[in-house]
Write an enzyme that holds these catalytic residues in place. Structure first.
Site, PDB file in Angstrom:
ATOM      1  N   ASP A   1     -29.275 -29.077  -3.204  1.00 15.85           N
ATOM      2  CA  ASP A   1     -30.939 -28.669  -3.281  1.00 15.85           C
ATOM      3  C   ASP A   1     -31.798 -29.838  -3.548  1.00 15.85           C
ATOM      4  O   ASP A   1     -31.171 -30.847  -3.453  1.00 15.85           O
ATOM      5  CB  ASP A   1     -31.495 -27.456  -3.976  1.00 15.85           C
ATOM      6  CG  ASP A   1     -32.512 -26.699  -3.399  1.00 15.85           C
ATOM      7  OD1 ASP A   1     -33.578 -27.174  -3.316  1.00 15.85           O
ATOM      8  OD2 ASP A   1     -32.211 -25.447  -2.887  1.00 15.85           O
TER       9      ASP A   1
ATOM     10  N   HIS B   1     -38.087 -26.985  -5.615  1.00 20.66           N
ATOM     11  CA  HIS B   1     -37.429 -25.976  -4.839  1.00 20.66           C
ATOM     12  C   HIS B   1     -36.086 -25.533  -5.413  1.00 20.66           C
ATOM     13  O   HIS B   1     -35.587 -24.514  -5.743  1.00 20.66           O
ATOM     14  CB  HIS B   1     -37.472 -26.343  -3.389  1.00 20.66           C
ATOM     15  CG  HIS B   1     -36.800 -25.599  -2.405  1.00 20.66           C
ATOM     16  ND1 HIS B   1     -35.507 -25.579  -2.198  1.00 20.66           N
ATOM     17  CD2 HIS B   1     -37.319 -24.608  -1.665  1.00 20.66           C
ATOM     18  CE1 HIS B   1     -35.260 -24.494  -1.284  1.00 20.66           C
ATOM     19  NE2 HIS B   1     -36.213 -24.240  -0.677  1.00 20.66           N
TER      20      HIS B   1
ATOM     21  N   SER C   1     -34.690 -19.191   1.639  1.00 26.47           N
ATOM     22  CA  SER C   1     -34.419 -20.067   0.398  1.00 26.47           C
ATOM     23  C   SER C   1     -34.123 -19.254  -0.820  1.00 26.47           C
ATOM     24  O   SER C   1     -33.416 -19.464  -1.737  1.00 26.47           O
ATOM     25  CB  SER C   1     -35.222 -21.311   0.183  1.00 26.47           C
ATOM     26  OG  SER C   1     -34.926 -22.136   1.295  1.00 26.47           O
TER      27      SER C   1
END
Length: 629
Positions: A77, A117, A546
């Site tokens: 990620d 994220h 996600s």
């Protein structure tokens, strides 16, 4: 590089589809907003995001920790904020230049996350049950290995960053190298690995597919990836017709060797952005999910705060640990008597060593009140948010995230149609007032309705916005910041380098309730006592497939940790066979086999022959008792 938007993909018609998707998503988010469960009566409690119970991760049958059971979780990620307080209890490591098992090298620092994220993903998997923030799918310590594949500009868009296949393959290799090193160092633990990939691109690559085919033959690795966020993108059928009932694939999720995860909301409705195609395998919560945020990604001064009292019982809990109700306040937890100091316009000696309660009054400069014959343009919610933020100096307010160009346009219209009235008193004036009274903490209530929305006159609001902000003032606690430097206030310069007070906000209804309690206590010749708590809040809500991926990743790790002798194919079958069917009977384009169910998968695996040869070292005494071993 980012994937094109729905409008770019569809031309003029795409704008309508995108608008409809946004409206549907907003409705679903509103329904799920309050589904996170506070785990204590504290003013700022730890929260259990709604998805944890939804996938049966609250089951007492599951192991609470996986770090001691040979279960490696590799997260590919945007990196991770390794110093986040909710992740410190985990065993954390990541790809580094000096790693001998990662010959391709690691160009980015794994323990940095400039976009938040990867930290959000990690928190959903393994945020610790530690009385602060949130709890993840794995509430106890987990072993995480992070490979950062996005650069400093944050080339990621809710898991839809277009990652070159070579970059992803190198990341896979690094995960595999870490697993091999652990298997050599600790053969007794029978190390296995789940790889979390909240990313994707629209097309398959032959070399990438070849890698997955070979890797899955090992039997000790499972791959989990997002199904994609372009659910409104049309697909051309054989007859030339366009449809959004089925979408193109998203890779690597659409490879058969990878578990592709779609996103649902808190009521198990498919999220409008979730891609639909035959490659979808499982569904998990992915809309408006609360998790850890990188401290580089939250606005400076973001706080979570709340107030509670026992007699009478009043609770003003933070709306979640990401709630920036009163940014840039002090931190701490203070219990004491409540002193009603009105609007802070006169000395309040009773506030000394107490909790100082003040109603914010912007004290609009009447000389700047708009001329009725030349009023400012009627404003909608976005404009009002930006203006109110500017009045408050709200550099930390969510309203201030209106793009600068749009803010200039909005402010320009206001200048042309009349001068926006300016406050002569800011929130930091209320903080300074309470500090001068010798208070230990403070409560700040919304301004009176007649003052408008934080000084933006109701006369300048359209009818819909007027009703909306009236409801917010009455029912929602103050959501602003003491840092008014962007409005060139003088008070912030006097208090910014001092020990500021812990502070919590009150809605008008809550303010009247607390005022009544203070008055009743005074009449009964007793004190009304409450508790104010304020913490730094590095948490946020995100939506996307996600966010669904880490729910499945954490669930698989928690179940597989107990059964190291079971190969990856059997573990995958356990989750697919026990998923909660949400669509047409059987596997479908929207939900795949259905919503992941951790407890049901655990029980399914327990019945398999591979579970009978369970290594005794994988379970502690309590867990063996639970399983009757």
């Amino acid at each position: 590089m980012h994937l094109p938007t729905a409008e770019q993909q569809q031309g003029p018609g795409g704008a309508k589809a995108a608008a409809q998707q946004q409206q549907q998503q907003q409705q679903q988010q509103a329904e799920c907003k309050d589904r996170s469960i506070p785990l204590s009566d504290s003013p700022v409690p730890e929260y259990q995001p709604y998805g944890i119970a939804q996938i049966q991760a609250t089951s007492s049958k599951l192991t609470n920790r996986t770090d001691d059971k040979g279960m490696l979780i590799c997260i590919i990620d945007s990196g991770m904020d390794a110093g986040h307080p909710d992740l410190r209890g985990d065993t954390l490591d990541g790809c580094k230049f000096e790693d001998s098992f990662a010959p391709a090298g690691c160009p980015f620092k794994w323990d940095q996350d400039l976009v938040g994220h990867g930290t959000h993903v990690a928190g959903t998997i393994a945020a610790q049950r530690n009385n602060e923030g949130v709890v993840g799918v794995i509430p106890g310590p987990a072993e995480l290995y992070v490979v950062r594949v996005f650069n400093d500009s944050g080339d990621v868009n809710q898991g839809q960053g277009l990652v070159y296949g070579s970059t992803v393959i190198l990341a896979f290799t690094q995960c595999e190298g870490r697993l091999a090193a652990l298997q050599v160092a600790h053969p007794e633990k029978q190390y296995r690995m789940v790889v979390s990939m909240s990313l994707g691109a629209p097309g398959p690559l032959t070399i990438e597919r070849m890698y997955f085919r070979e890797a899955i033959k090992r039997g000790d690795i499972l791959f989990v990836a997002s199904s994609g966020n372009n659910g409104s993108s049309p697909t051309m059928l054989a007859d030339g017709e366009l449809t959004t009932d089925v979408n193109p694939g998203n890779y690597p999720g659409s490879y058969p060797e990878v578990i592709a995860v779609s996103a649902v909301d808190c009521a198990n409705n498919l999220a409008p952005f979730s891609q639909k195609n035959p490659s979808v395998d499982l569904a998990a919560p992915g809309l408006h999910t609360l998790s850890t945020a990188s401290r580089n990604d939250v606005l400076p001064g973001s706080m979570a705060s709340g107030f509670t009292s026992v007699q009478p019982r009043i609770r003003v809990q933070s709306a979640g640990p990401r709630s920036s109700q009163l940014g840039s306040s002090g931190t701490g937890k203070v219990t004491g008597k409540i002193a009603d100091c009105g609007t802070g316009s006169a000395p309040c000696p009773q506030a000394k060593d107490s909790i100082c309660m003040v109603q914010y009054d912007p004290q609009i400069n009447k000389q700047q009140t708009p001329n009725p014959s030349n009023p400012p343009a009627t404003r909608g919610r976005a404009t009002v948010g930006a203006l109110a933020s500017r009045l408050l100096g709200g550099g930390n307010s969510s309203a201030s995230r209106v793009p600068p160009q749009q803010q200039q346009q909005q402010q320009g219209r206001g200048v042309q149609r009349g001068v926006l009235p300016q406050p002569t008193k800011f929130l930091c004036d209320t903080m300074e007032f309470c500090m001068r009274q010798g208070a230990k903490a403070m409560l700040v209530a919304n301004p009176p309705l007649q003052s408008g929305f934080y000084g933006v006159p109701f006369a300048t609001l359209d009818a819909v916005t007027r009703a909306d902000v009236t409801s917010r003032i009455q029912d929602s606690p103050v959501f602003a910041t003491f840092d008014c430097s962007s409005a060139k206030c003088s008070c912030w310069g006097r208090i910014k380098n001092t020990a500021r007070l812990p502070a919590a906000g009150l809605s008008l209804r809550q303010y009247e309730e607390v005022k009544a309690a203070v008055a009743a206590a005074k009449k009964a010749r007793r004190q009304f006592v409450g508790t104010v708590e304020s913490k730094v809040g590095a948490y946020k809500y995100l939506s996307g497939t996600s966010m669904a991926v880490p729910h499945v990743t954490g669930a698989i790790a928690r179940v597989w940790a107990v059964y190291p002798n079971c190969p990856a194919t059997i573990v995958r079958a356990a989750f697919e066979q026990t998923a909660k069917d949400l669509g047409p009977k059987g596997k479908d384009l929207q939900f795949g086999h259905g919503l992941v169910q951790a407890e049901a998968a655990f029980e399914y695996l327990a019945r398999q022959p591979c579970a009978k040869g369970q290594a005794a070292g994988a379970l502690d005494a309590d867990e063996r008792t639970q399983l009757g071993q």
